[in-house]
Design an enzyme around this catalytic site. Structure first.
Site, PDB file in Angstrom:
ATOM      1  N   TYR A  22       0.841  -1.198   0.000  1.00  0.00           N
ATOM      2  CA  TYR A  22       0.000   0.000   0.000  1.00  0.00           C
ATOM      3  C   TYR A  22       0.879   1.252   0.000  1.00  0.00           C
ATOM      4  CZ  TYR A  22      -3.736  -3.207   1.392  1.00  0.00           C
ATOM      5  OH  TYR A  22      -4.631  -4.233   1.438  1.00  0.00           O
ATOM      6  N   ASN A  31       1.819  10.617  -2.888  1.00  0.00           N
ATOM      7  CA  ASN A  31       1.497  10.935  -1.500  1.00  0.00           C
ATOM      8  C   ASN A  31       1.977   9.798  -0.601  1.00  0.00           C
ATOM      9  OD1 ASN A  31       0.449  11.792   0.920  1.00  0.00           O
ATOM     10  ND2 ASN A  31      -1.563  12.323   0.083  1.00  0.00           N
ATOM     11  N   ARG A  36      -3.167   4.257   3.805  1.00  0.00           N
ATOM     12  CA  ARG A  36      -4.557   3.911   4.175  1.00  0.00           C
ATOM     13  C   ARG A  36      -5.542   4.351   3.108  1.00  0.00           C
ATOM     14  NH1 ARG A  36      -5.660   3.472  10.431  1.00  0.00           N
ATOM     15  NH2 ARG A  36      -3.595   2.766  11.072  1.00  0.00           N
ATOM     16  N   CYS A  53      -6.609  -5.489  -7.531  1.00  0.00           N
ATOM     17  CA  CYS A  53      -6.323  -5.053  -6.161  1.00  0.00           C
ATOM     18  C   CYS A  53      -5.800  -6.188  -5.285  1.00  0.00           C
ATOM     19  CB  CYS A  53      -7.541  -4.388  -5.543  1.00  0.00           C
ATOM     20  SG  CYS A  53      -9.012  -5.386  -5.524  1.00  0.00           S
ATOM     21  N   GLU A  82      -1.706 -17.060  -9.671  1.00  0.00           N
ATOM     22  CA  GLU A  82      -0.696 -16.347 -10.454  1.00  0.00           C
ATOM     23  C   GLU A  82       0.722 -16.802 -10.112  1.00  0.00           C
ATOM     24  OE1 GLU A  82      -1.450 -12.202  -9.668  1.00  0.00           O
ATOM     25  OE2 GLU A  82      -3.174 -12.177 -11.015  1.00  0.00           O
TER      26      GLU A  82
END
Length: 104
Positions: A22, A31, A36, A53, A82
């Site tokens: 993340y 950023n 989060r 995702c 995968e």
């Protein structure tokens, strides 16, 4: 392009068989403190199946405890399909499977 659109564009670049954190996606989206927000963007993914995702994990390689699209176990199933090994505790070896985002 807004932050979510950047997140979705970046996540689509993660190749099958690789994962990103993340924080890595937040950094690449401009950023670095927004990991989060990346998680929330993926939770409301407008194109599940197109925006992968499931290839985003925490910085330690841990899978999402309640994967949004299909419930617990679905993220593991998609990653293993995968070729990504997930251990019994729900972790991916980041040394082996981390996406190094070359070419950006």
């Amino acid at each position: 392009m807004n932050f979510y659109e950047k997140v979705y564009q970046l996540v689509q670049m993660i190749p099958a068989g690789k994962v990103a954190s993340y924080g890595q996606i937040a950094l690449l989206a401009g950023n670095p403190r927004a990991s989060r927000a990346v998680g929330y963007a993926l939770h409301v993914n407008p194109l599940p199946g197109i925006i992968p995702c499931h290839r985003v994990v925490n910085r330690e390689g841990r899978l999402a405890p309640g994967f949004a699209f299909g419930g617990e176990g679905e993220q593991r199933k998609l990653l293993e399909a995968e070729g990504v090994d997930v251990d019994d505790d729900g972790y991916v070896n980041m040394q082996l499977y981390a996406w190094h985002n070359t070419g950006l």
